[in-house]
Design a protein around this motif. Sequence first.
Motif, short mmCIF file in Angstrom:
data_model
loop_
_atom_site.label_atom_id
_atom_site.label_comp_id
_atom_site.label_asym_id
_atom_site.label_seq_id
_atom_site.Cartn_x
_atom_site.Cartn_y
_atom_site.Cartn_z
N ASN A 326 0.82 -1.21 0.00
CA ASN A 326 0.00 0.00 0.00
C ASN A 326 0.85 1.26 0.00
OD1 ASN A 326 -2.57 -1.24 -0.01
ND2 ASN A 326 -2.41 -1.65 2.18
N ASP A 327 2.06 1.17 0.56
CA ASP A 327 2.91 2.36 0.67
C ASP A 327 3.98 2.43 -0.41
OD1 ASP A 327 4.44 0.23 1.52
OD2 ASP A 327 5.34 1.30 3.22
N GLY A 328 3.97 1.53 -1.38
CA GLY A 328 4.97 1.54 -2.45
C GLY A 328 5.22 0.15 -2.98
N ALA A 329 6.30 -0.01 -3.69
CA ALA A 329 6.62 -1.30 -4.30
C ALA A 329 8.12 -1.45 -4.49
CB ALA A 329 5.90 -1.45 -5.65
N THR A 330 8.54 -2.70 -4.63
CA THR A 330 9.94 -3.03 -4.85
C THR A 330 10.05 -3.98 -6.03
OG1 THR A 330 10.43 -2.82 -2.49
CG2 THR A 330 12.03 -4.00 -3.82
N LEU A 331 11.06 -3.78 -6.84
CA LEU A 331 11.42 -4.72 -7.91
C LEU A 331 12.88 -5.08 -7.74
CD1 LEU A 331 11.27 -6.24 -10.63
CD2 LEU A 331 11.56 -4.04 -11.79
N GLN A 332 13.15 -6.36 -7.55
CA GLN A 332 14.54 -6.78 -7.43
C GLN A 332 14.82 -7.95 -8.36
OE1 GLN A 332 14.82 -7.94 -3.24
NE2 GLN A 332 14.80 -10.11 -3.84
N PHE A 333 16.07 -8.02 -8.79
CA PHE A 333 16.52 -9.09 -9.67
C PHE A 333 17.15 -10.19 -8.81
CE2 PHE A 333 16.59 -5.14 -12.06
CZ PHE A 333 15.80 -5.48 -13.14
N ASP A 334 16.74 -11.42 -9.04
CA ASP A 334 17.13 -12.51 -8.16
C ASP A 334 18.31 -13.32 -8.68
OD1 ASP A 334 15.05 -11.79 -6.46
OD2 ASP A 334 13.61 -13.10 -7.47
N PHE A 335 19.22 -12.67 -9.41
CA PHE A 335 20.40 -13.38 -9.87
C PHE A 335 21.69 -12.81 -9.27
CE2 PHE A 335 19.45 -10.15 -13.07
CZ PHE A 335 20.65 -9.50 -13.20
N GLU A 336 21.58 -11.74 -8.49
CA GLU A 336 22.74 -11.17 -7.81
C GLU A 336 22.36 -10.91 -6.35
OE1 GLU A 336 25.60 -11.06 -8.82
OE2 GLU A 336 25.71 -10.69 -10.97
N ARG A 337 23.24 -11.28 -5.42
CA ARG A 337 22.95 -11.05 -4.01
C ARG A 337 23.11 -9.57 -3.64
NH1 ARG A 337 25.66 -16.10 -0.61
NH2 ARG A 337 24.39 -17.77 -1.55
N VAL A 338 24.13 -8.96 -4.16
CA VAL A 338 24.41 -7.57 -3.81
C VAL A 338 23.74 -6.66 -4.84
CG1 VAL A 338 26.17 -5.83 -3.41
CG2 VAL A 338 26.59 -8.20 -2.74
N GLN A 339 22.81 -5.85 -4.39
CA GLN A 339 22.12 -4.90 -5.24
C GLN A 339 22.04 -3.57 -4.52
OE1 GLN A 339 18.41 -6.41 -6.89
NE2 GLN A 339 19.07 -8.51 -6.70
N TYR A 340 22.08 -2.49 -5.29
CA TYR A 340 22.00 -1.19 -4.65
C TYR A 340 20.63 -0.56 -4.93
CZ TYR A 340 22.91 1.11 -9.18
OH TYR A 340 22.83 1.56 -10.48
N GLU A 341 20.15 0.19 -3.95
CA GLU A 341 18.81 0.74 -4.01
C GLU A 341 18.73 1.95 -4.93
OE1 GLU A 341 16.20 3.18 -0.88
OE2 GLU A 341 16.45 1.06 -0.32
#
Length: 366
Positions: A326-341
């Motif tokens: 309800n307050d937003g959303a996230t999209l992340q790629f699940d092939f790398e452990r380290v990701q930057y926001e």
Amino acid sequence: MLAAFLTCCGLVTLTSCSDDDNDETPAIEQLVVINCVKPDYLKAGDKVALISPSYFTPMENVEKTANVLRGWGVEPVIGPNVGKVVDGRYAGTVAERISDIRWALSDPSIKAIICNRGGYGTIQLIDQLTLTELKASPKWLVGFSDISTLHGLLSRAGVMSIHGTMSSFLAKGGTDKTSTLMRDLLMGQVPRYELPAHKQNIVGRASGVLVGGNLCTFAPNLGSQADATKGKDLILFVEEVEESMHNIDRQMRILQMNGVLDRCKGIILGEFTDCGSEFTYENVEAMLHDLLAPYHIPVLCGFPAGHGDVNLPLVMGAPVTIDVRNDGATLQFDFERVQYEVRTADITAKPTPAEARIIMAGKREK
């Protein structure tokens, strides 16, 4: 035994029951498993090819893009047929455009491929390429709009690719966030996107393989070897430019009637730039909300990718997770452990005149 074999091979058998023994044998629809490898990231000094698989791009733009790439520390190489114009718009004949794709794929010194422009024409290439040759030498291919066909082909071949900006936009200087995020992704810095709330979002969390792109480009590819929507457990991404609401509805219902929406775990709605407003819906997202709500899957609206001024890179064929709240959303790629926001709400761009956007998209010429 047959059912177990089909399941093991990643094939799903869809049949209908009948009490009439004289009915013909029901057709079997085979779904594919999309399991893509990640090409190697770029490093300083690597060669990057510039090719034109669709409409032509003025050589001035290509040369400006080459200078941008040099500023990134990589070596641009321009396709042998780039600069040609056939029938007023195409960047060469079908054979010439295919030749440049094969040249870029087969040269081991070339580590990535950036398309110069979309427009129209990649549907003519589908039956000219084989999935085997596309997989033989995995390397990043970058583009959007009409390049969605090539993303579909690569996903079916088992190679990740990048839905991202092209020479038509990089030629402006390559310092905007759209361009630098794409550069960083090619270099191995994978973003994790944080998005603000959207009125038409449908909350939920889902994981799947990211497929799709420009709606009026990939929808006509249904049933072809460029059809990545024949996969299972999909996260479908959709964007459009200068299309009527009724045509967007038509294309989405074609996907629906072909079972694509049934195979989706979640949906990402990107930019619907300069699209029609012939109905009383507040926007395109509101219209699609009515279509998608019965599926009870998360829908992430307003992702800034497509033909708008901000066109953030997405890795097609990649496993992704979307978390829509309800307050937003996230999209992340699940092939790398380290990701930057990356907070998409903080990214702005200098407005592009609507006429220029439409011309670059190939919807209209000067």
